[in-house]
Design a protein around this motif. Structure first.
Motif, PDB file in Angstrom:
ATOM      1  N   ARG A 197       0.823  -1.206   0.000  1.00 57.90           N
ATOM      2  CA  ARG A 197       0.000   0.000   0.000  1.00 57.90           C
ATOM      3  C   ARG A 197       0.864   1.265   0.000  1.00 57.90           C
ATOM      4  O   ARG A 197       0.589   2.226  -0.716  1.00 57.90           O
ATOM      5  N   LEU A 198       1.937   1.250   0.801  1.00 58.84           N
ATOM      6  CA  LEU A 198       2.829   2.408   0.837  1.00 58.84           C
ATOM      7  C   LEU A 198       3.478   2.646  -0.530  1.00 58.84           C
ATOM      8  O   LEU A 198       3.664   3.796  -0.951  1.00 58.84           O
ATOM      9  N   SER A 199       3.811   1.577  -1.230  1.00 53.61           N
ATOM     10  CA  SER A 199       4.434   1.710  -2.556  1.00 53.61           C
ATOM     11  C   SER A 199       3.431   2.201  -3.584  1.00 53.61           C
ATOM     12  O   SER A 199       3.742   3.080  -4.404  1.00 53.61           O
ATOM     13  N   ASN A 200       2.229   1.647  -3.558  1.00 52.76           N
ATOM     14  CA  ASN A 200       1.217   2.054  -4.534  1.00 52.76           C
ATOM     15  C   ASN A 200       0.794   3.509  -4.357  1.00 52.76           C
ATOM     16  O   ASN A 200       0.451   4.192  -5.332  1.00 52.76           O
ATOM     17  N   ASP A 201       0.804   3.994  -3.134  1.00 55.89           N
ATOM     18  CA  ASP A 201       0.437   5.386  -2.861  1.00 55.89           C
ATOM     19  C   ASP A 201       1.631   6.326  -2.942  1.00 55.89           C
ATOM     20  O   ASP A 201       1.514   7.498  -2.534  1.00 55.89           O
ATOM     21  N   GLU A 238       4.167   6.596  -1.197  1.00 54.35           N
ATOM     22  CA  GLU A 238       4.720   7.048   0.077  1.00 54.35           C
ATOM     23  C   GLU A 238       6.176   6.612   0.227  1.00 54.35           C
ATOM     24  O   GLU A 238       6.976   7.331   0.841  1.00 54.35           O
ATOM     25  N   ILE A 239       6.509   5.457  -0.299  1.00 52.10           N
ATOM     26  CA  ILE A 239       7.909   5.023  -0.262  1.00 52.10           C
ATOM     27  C   ILE A 239       8.776   5.981  -1.084  1.00 52.10           C
ATOM     28  O   ILE A 239       9.894   6.335  -0.690  1.00 52.10           O
ATOM     29  N   LEU A 240       8.239   6.423  -2.225  1.00 50.74           N
ATOM     30  CA  LEU A 240       8.949   7.402  -3.052  1.00 50.74           C
ATOM     31  C   LEU A 240       9.137   8.713  -2.284  1.00 50.74           C
ATOM     32  O   LEU A 240      10.198   9.349  -2.364  1.00 50.74           O
ATOM     33  N   LYS A 295      11.977   8.330   0.194  1.00 52.58           N
ATOM     34  CA  LYS A 295      13.291   8.445  -0.443  1.00 52.58           C
ATOM     35  C   LYS A 295      13.617   9.904  -0.764  1.00 52.58           C
ATOM     36  O   LYS A 295      14.770  10.331  -0.632  1.00 52.58           O
ATOM     37  N   ALA A 296      12.597  10.669  -1.173  1.00 51.72           N
ATOM     38  CA  ALA A 296      12.831  12.078  -1.471  1.00 51.72           C
ATOM     39  C   ALA A 296      13.227  12.861  -0.221  1.00 51.72           C
ATOM     40  O   ALA A 296      13.936  13.873  -0.301  1.00 51.72           O
ATOM     41  N   CYS A 297      12.782  12.396   0.934  1.00 47.85           N
ATOM     42  CA  CYS A 297      13.123  13.050   2.205  1.00 47.85           C
ATOM     43  C   CYS A 297      14.420  12.501   2.805  1.00 47.85           C
ATOM     44  O   CYS A 297      14.779  12.869   3.926  1.00 47.85           O
ATOM     45  N   GLY A 298      15.090  11.617   2.066  1.00 48.31           N
ATOM     46  CA  GLY A 298      16.344  11.055   2.564  1.00 48.31           C
ATOM     47  C   GLY A 298      16.187   9.860   3.480  1.00 48.31           C
ATOM     48  O   GLY A 298      17.134   9.481   4.182  1.00 48.31           O
ATOM     49  N   ILE A 299      15.005   9.259   3.499  1.00 45.28           N
ATOM     50  CA  ILE A 299      14.765   8.074   4.332  1.00 45.28           C
ATOM     51  C   ILE A 299      14.984   6.837   3.467  1.00 45.28           C
ATOM     52  O   ILE A 299      14.219   6.570   2.544  1.00 45.28           O
ATOM     53  N   SER A 300      16.038   6.113   3.757  1.00 49.15           N
ATOM     54  CA  SER A 300      16.366   4.926   2.970  1.00 49.15           C
ATOM     55  C   SER A 300      15.636   3.706   3.516  1.00 49.15           C
ATOM     56  O   SER A 300      14.949   3.769   4.546  1.00 49.15           O
ATOM     57  N   LEU A 301      15.811   2.585   2.828  1.00 47.83           N
ATOM     58  CA  LEU A 301      15.176   1.346   3.268  1.00 47.83           C
ATOM     59  C   LEU A 301      15.690   0.919   4.635  1.00 47.83           C
ATOM     60  O   LEU A 301      14.942   0.382   5.453  1.00 47.83           O
ATOM     61  N   LEU A 343       7.799  -4.240  -1.514  1.00 50.56           N
ATOM     62  CA  LEU A 343       8.272  -3.067  -2.252  1.00 50.56           C
ATOM     63  C   LEU A 343       8.370  -3.318  -3.751  1.00 50.56           C
ATOM     64  O   LEU A 343       8.858  -2.448  -4.484  1.00 50.56           O
ATOM     65  N   GLN A 344       7.915  -4.489  -4.208  1.00 43.94           N
ATOM     66  CA  GLN A 344       7.962  -4.783  -5.645  1.00 43.94           C
ATOM     67  C   GLN A 344       6.834  -4.107  -6.414  1.00 43.94           C
ATOM     68  O   GLN A 344       6.804  -4.147  -7.636  1.00 43.94           O
TER      69      GLN A 344
END
Length: 400
Positions: free
Chosen positions: A86-90, A92-94, A97-103, A305-306
């Motif tokens: 859900r986070l990937s589809n919305d 939010e994961i992107l 990453k834009a805020c500098g938060i890595s996996l 995350l796929q």
């Protein structure tokens, strides 16, 4: 002076909520499915013993620990996959990453949630399953005893005990004590031995799962080919061989032993003997499966995350495939241990070692912005998916 960065607790709590909500939903669904599978054979025992509704609910509760040792890992894996899908589809994961938060920054809540769920799974595996197995058999012994007790009636011959036949002239309704008792015992002999007593009754030691008929002030008559024997007694005890319905719900053996008893039994029989290996396999199994729950929960992160905007969500089918693959490898390792082809410890823990390395590799590749699968394997999967889609389309056209 080095400044200590505060932990992003708000982010951690948000991610934990995203994982726990689908976990609990999956947990309920999985247990309902496992419960329906176990219910049919369980009803055979219930109908045979004619138990009350309260005892039926109580006995059902003893089934859940054995179901949860398999439903919890799958639910944990689905919870993490669905949450991060859900986070990937919305996107939010992107945004992370834009805020500098890595996996690696989102790993701590996944590890904590997975570890807590695995600890619950370990407690169920080590403590609740043996306790439930013992309680289940004690309950069925009690119910079997009560069924026999109800079957013994005044002025009737009761043949419900196999080679034991009981006749009671009078039964006190308040104390359930018998008066003028007659017992015929054919066990292990061609001519029955007859026991007559003034009073008697039935007693049960549910802890030791033993049921006896206690007779007072009577005589025992044995007749042989050459001589007869009469024994006068003040008290005589007849052990009743209770036979429970032979199902996996009532037959209790190695699963009812605790960890200390398993380890001691393995040392007593020797780890190289077949019996000793069985005890060791059960000992390691109770530890391997909870650790496997932790591994599958962590593997769910790169699988979830796929997906992403404009991409097909393949995390759930991949997770189901990974779950099945894990238990196939686990079964192979257990079989190798049972067949004495490899040491028990190595055979039982090899699947966890292999899947731990696989999980670490998957997390590293996803964190490094690399595809989860190599390009060659990914192309084969794409071709396979296209063929499946074509077959599905052709089937739909034929149905029209």
């Amino acid at each position: 002076m080095t400044q200590i960065r505060p932990k992003p607790l708000l982010l951690y709590s948000y991610l934990a909520t995203e994982m726990l909500a689908p976990f609990f939903a999956s947990f309920i669904i999985m247990n309902c499915i496992f419960f329906l599978v176990r219910l049919i054979p369980f009803l055979d025992v219930v109908l045979e013993l004619d138990i009350s509704f309260s005892d039926f609910i109580r006995s059902l509760s003893y089934l859940f620990p054995n179901m949860m040792i398999y439903s919890i890992p799958m639910s944990a894996m689905m919870g993490v996959i669905i949450g991060f899908t859900r986070l990937s589809n919305d996107a939010e994961i992107l945004a992370f990453k834009a805020c500098g938060i890595s996996l690696y920054n989102v790993l701590p809540p996944v590890i904590v949630v997975s570890l807590l769920i695995s600890m619950i799974s370990a407690y169920i595996s080590i403590n609740l399953i043996p306790a439930g197995e013992i309680a289940m058999k004690q309950l069925f012994y009690q119910l079997t005893k009560e069924k026999i007790d109800r079957g013994i009636k005044e002025k009737e011959f009761t043949a419900a005990l196999g080679d034991l036949v009981v006749y009671v002239e009078d039964i006190d309704e308040q104390t359930n004590k018998w008066r003028d008792v007659w017992v015929s015992d054919m066990r292990g002999q061609s001519t029955p031995s007859i026991t007559m007593a003034q009073t008697g009754g039935m007693s049960a030691d549910i802890k030791d799962m033993a049921v006896t008929i206690d007779l007072f002030n009577g005589s025992l008559h044995r007749t042989g080919e050459e001589q007869s024997q009469i024994v006068i007694f003040d008290r005589y005890t007849v052990n009743i061989p209770l036979t429970l319905p032979a199902t996996k719900n009532t037959v209790v053996g190695i699963k009812a032993m605790n960890m200390k008893e398993l380890r001691q039994a393995a040392l007593t029989h020797g780890s190289h003997s077949e019996t000793g290996r069985d005890y060791l396999i059960e000992f390691h199994k109770r530890l391997v499966l909870p650790v496997g729950c932790l591994i599958m929960s962590l593997m769910a992160l790169p699988l979830g995350l796929q997906s992403g905007p404009g991409k097909r969500a393949i995390g759930i089918p991949l997770g189901l495939g990974f779950f099945i693959f894990y238990y196939v490898v686990y079964t192979i390792g257990k079989t190798l241990a049972e067949d004495s082809l490899l040491p028990v410890g190595l055979s039982m823990w090899a699947p966890n070692i292999f899947f731990s390395l696989l999980t670490m590799g998957a997390i590293y590749r996803v964190a490094s912005e690399k595809p989860l699968f190599s390009e060659a394997l990914n192309n084969k999967l794409i071709v396979l998916r296209q063929k499946l889609d074509e077959m599905k389309l052709q089937r739909q056209q034929r149905n029209k």
